[in-house]
Design a protein around this motif. Structure first.
Motif, PDB file in Angstrom:
ATOM      1  N   THR A   3      40.720  78.776  47.613  1.00 26.32           N
ATOM      2  CA  THR A   3      41.074  79.807  46.638  1.00 26.32           C
ATOM      3  C   THR A   3      42.420  79.499  45.995  1.00 26.32           C
ATOM      4  O   THR A   3      42.574  79.624  44.776  1.00 26.32           O
ATOM      5  CB  THR A   3      41.097  81.196  47.323  1.00 26.32           C
ATOM      6  OG1 THR A   3      39.797  81.456  47.843  1.00 26.32           O
ATOM      7  CG2 THR A   3      41.500  82.281  46.365  1.00 26.32           C
ATOM      8  N   TYR A   7      43.065  78.900  41.969  1.00 22.82           N
ATOM      9  CA  TYR A   7      44.048  79.653  41.187  1.00 22.82           C
ATOM     10  C   TYR A   7      45.082  78.707  40.581  1.00 22.82           C
ATOM     11  O   TYR A   7      45.452  78.849  39.406  1.00 22.82           O
ATOM     12  CB  TYR A   7      44.727  80.738  42.028  1.00 22.82           C
ATOM     13  CG  TYR A   7      43.968  82.035  42.001  1.00 22.82           C
ATOM     14  CD1 TYR A   7      44.141  82.934  40.955  1.00 22.82           C
ATOM     15  CD2 TYR A   7      43.067  82.360  43.012  1.00 22.82           C
ATOM     16  CE1 TYR A   7      43.434  84.129  40.919  1.00 22.82           C
ATOM     17  CE2 TYR A   7      42.362  83.541  42.980  1.00 22.82           C
ATOM     18  CZ  TYR A   7      42.548  84.431  41.932  1.00 22.82           C
ATOM     19  OH  TYR A   7      41.840  85.601  41.891  1.00 22.82           O
ATOM     20  N   TRP A  59      44.713  83.192  35.276  1.00 24.07           N
ATOM     21  CA  TRP A  59      44.476  84.035  36.450  1.00 24.07           C
ATOM     22  C   TRP A  59      43.079  84.645  36.388  1.00 24.07           C
ATOM     23  O   TRP A  59      42.333  84.620  37.366  1.00 24.07           O
ATOM     24  CB  TRP A  59      45.549  85.123  36.520  1.00 24.07           C
ATOM     25  CG  TRP A  59      45.493  85.922  37.774  1.00 24.07           C
ATOM     26  CD1 TRP A  59      44.811  87.098  37.978  1.00 24.07           C
ATOM     27  CD2 TRP A  59      46.109  85.613  39.026  1.00 24.07           C
ATOM     28  NE1 TRP A  59      44.985  87.522  39.261  1.00 24.07           N
ATOM     29  CE2 TRP A  59      45.782  86.634  39.929  1.00 24.07           C
ATOM     30  CE3 TRP A  59      46.913  84.567  39.453  1.00 24.07           C
ATOM     31  CZ2 TRP A  59      46.221  86.638  41.239  1.00 24.07           C
ATOM     32  CZ3 TRP A  59      47.354  84.580  40.763  1.00 24.07           C
ATOM     33  CH2 TRP A  59      47.015  85.606  41.638  1.00 24.07           C
ATOM     34  N   VAL A  60      42.733  85.172  35.233  1.00 22.65           N
ATOM     35  CA  VAL A  60      41.404  85.775  35.062  1.00 22.65           C
ATOM     36  C   VAL A  60      40.316  84.710  35.197  1.00 22.65           C
ATOM     37  O   VAL A  60      39.276  84.956  35.815  1.00 22.65           O
ATOM     38  CB  VAL A  60      41.310  86.513  33.710  1.00 22.65           C
ATOM     39  CG1 VAL A  60      39.878  86.942  33.410  1.00 22.65           C
ATOM     40  CG2 VAL A  60      42.249  87.719  33.699  1.00 22.65           C
ATOM     41  N   ARG A  63      39.652  84.137  38.778  1.00 21.18           N
ATOM     42  CA  ARG A  63      38.891  85.272  39.332  1.00 21.18           C
ATOM     43  C   ARG A  63      37.402  85.145  38.990  1.00 21.18           C
ATOM     44  O   ARG A  63      36.542  85.377  39.827  1.00 21.18           O
ATOM     45  CB  ARG A  63      39.432  86.600  38.793  1.00 21.18           C
ATOM     46  CG  ARG A  63      40.782  86.977  39.358  1.00 21.18           C
ATOM     47  CD  ARG A  63      41.305  88.261  38.718  1.00 21.18           C
ATOM     48  NE  ARG A  63      40.467  89.416  38.969  1.00 21.18           N
ATOM     49  CZ  ARG A  63      40.495  90.157  40.080  1.00 21.18           C
ATOM     50  NH1 ARG A  63      41.319  89.843  41.063  1.00 21.18           N
ATOM     51  NH2 ARG A  63      39.697  91.205  40.206  1.00 21.18           N
ATOM     52  N   LYS A  64      37.109  84.787  37.761  1.00 19.54           N
ATOM     53  CA  LYS A  64      35.715  84.667  37.330  1.00 19.54           C
ATOM     54  C   LYS A  64      35.051  83.478  38.025  1.00 19.54           C
ATOM     55  O   LYS A  64      33.894  83.558  38.420  1.00 19.54           O
ATOM     56  CB  LYS A  64      35.611  84.519  35.805  1.00 19.54           C
ATOM     57  CG  LYS A  64      36.134  85.709  35.010  1.00 19.54           C
ATOM     58  CD  LYS A  64      35.382  86.996  35.282  1.00 19.54           C
ATOM     59  CE  LYS A  64      36.027  87.832  36.344  1.00 19.54           C
ATOM     60  NZ  LYS A  64      35.256  88.893  36.919  1.00 19.54           N
ATOM     61  N   HIS A  67      34.629  84.706  41.780  1.00 18.58           N
ATOM     62  CA  HIS A  67      33.900  85.943  42.076  1.00 18.58           C
ATOM     63  C   HIS A  67      32.779  86.273  41.093  1.00 18.58           C
ATOM     64  O   HIS A  67      32.129  87.303  41.239  1.00 18.58           O
ATOM     65  CB  HIS A  67      34.883  87.122  42.135  1.00 18.58           C
ATOM     66  CG  HIS A  67      36.031  86.878  43.066  1.00 18.58           C
ATOM     67  ND1 HIS A  67      35.868  86.736  44.426  1.00 18.58           N
ATOM     68  CD2 HIS A  67      37.347  86.714  42.824  1.00 18.58           C
ATOM     69  CE1 HIS A  67      37.050  86.513  44.981  1.00 18.58           C
ATOM     70  NE2 HIS A  67      37.960  86.487  44.036  1.00 18.58           N
ATOM     71  N   GLU A 115      33.419  93.330  31.562  1.00 24.03           N
ATOM     72  CA  GLU A 115      34.119  93.323  32.848  1.00 24.03           C
ATOM     73  C   GLU A 115      34.688  94.682  33.238  1.00 24.03           C
ATOM     74  O   GLU A 115      35.102  94.862  34.375  1.00 24.03           O
ATOM     75  CB  GLU A 115      35.250  92.288  32.823  1.00 24.03           C
ATOM     76  CG  GLU A 115      34.759  90.860  32.831  1.00 24.03           C
ATOM     77  CD  GLU A 115      33.963  90.504  34.073  1.00 24.03           C
ATOM     78  OE1 GLU A 115      34.337  90.921  35.189  1.00 24.03           O
ATOM     79  OE2 GLU A 115      32.955  89.799  33.926  1.00 24.03           O
ATOM     80  N   ASP A 119      34.970  94.408  37.098  1.00 25.30           N
ATOM     81  CA  ASP A 119      36.255  93.800  37.452  1.00 25.30           C
ATOM     82  C   ASP A 119      37.304  94.318  36.482  1.00 25.30           C
ATOM     83  O   ASP A 119      37.731  93.626  35.561  1.00 25.30           O
ATOM     84  CB  ASP A 119      36.147  92.271  37.397  1.00 25.30           C
ATOM     85  CG  ASP A 119      37.426  91.568  37.838  1.00 25.30           C
ATOM     86  OD1 ASP A 119      38.387  92.245  38.246  1.00 25.30           O
ATOM     87  OD2 ASP A 119      37.464  90.324  37.741  1.00 25.30           O
ATOM     88  N   SER A 122      40.506  92.204  35.729  1.00 25.07           N
ATOM     89  CA  SER A 122      40.343  91.110  34.759  1.00 25.07           C
ATOM     90  C   SER A 122      40.257  91.659  33.338  1.00 25.07           C
ATOM     91  O   SER A 122      40.864  91.107  32.417  1.00 25.07           O
ATOM     92  CB  SER A 122      39.102  90.283  35.085  1.00 25.07           C
ATOM     93  OG  SER A 122      39.308  89.523  36.255  1.00 25.07           O
TER      94      SER A 122
END
Length: 147
Positions: A3, A7, A59-60, A63-64, A67, A115, A119, A122
């Motif tokens: 992870t 990132y 960052w987003v 996340r995508k 997740h 989203e 989320d 995001s």
């Protein structure tokens, strides 16, 4: 540990690629000679603003990637984002760049909309991006009209 690496790749990769494109397509004499709308921000603001936005976008993206969610829309907005500077500054085609940025605006809005329930973080992190691209779209349109 995986992870952290994902990132790092997104949060560092997006600004590095965006910055490289910016360096390759620096505004020059052509851009300086264009008539610009009254609401054009000072030149010094663009670098810090895009750096901040690219960090959020990265960052987003991580996340995508990790997740799920609107991964396709994330990649689509990124492709359009990276295309705009070469079209506007490199090819000196404000009208074609306006088409690109309008498509980018729609994709960003679509990303936020899709989203928002799944989320929200995001989606919320993309709101400043949408605001800045809204201003950039108005600037691009103003340059088309004034020139």
């Amino acid at each position: 540990m995986r992870t952290i690496w994902i990132y790092a790749a997104f949060v560092l990769g997006v600004p590095v690629i965006g910055g490289a494109i910016g360096l390759i397509t620096l505004p020059g004499a052509w851009y300086a000679g264009l008539a610009k709308p009254w609401f054009t921000p000072p030149n010094w603001l663009f670098g810090p603003m895009w750096t901040t936005l690219y960090l959020l976008i990265g960052w987003v993206g991580a996340r995508k990637w990790l997740h799920g969610g609107s991964v396709g829309l994330w990649w689509a907005q990124m492709a359009l984002n990276f295309l705009w500077s070469p079209v506007f500054f490199g090819m000196q085609q404000p009208m074609a760049a306006l088409v690109v940025i309008m498509a980018m605006w729609l994709v960003i809005l679509g990303f936020i909309g899709r989203e928002w329930r799944g989320d929200r973080l995001s989606a919320a992190l993309f709101i400043p991006y949408l605001a800045w691209v809204s201003l950039a779209t108005a600037l691009n349109a103003g340059i088309v009209v004034l020139n």
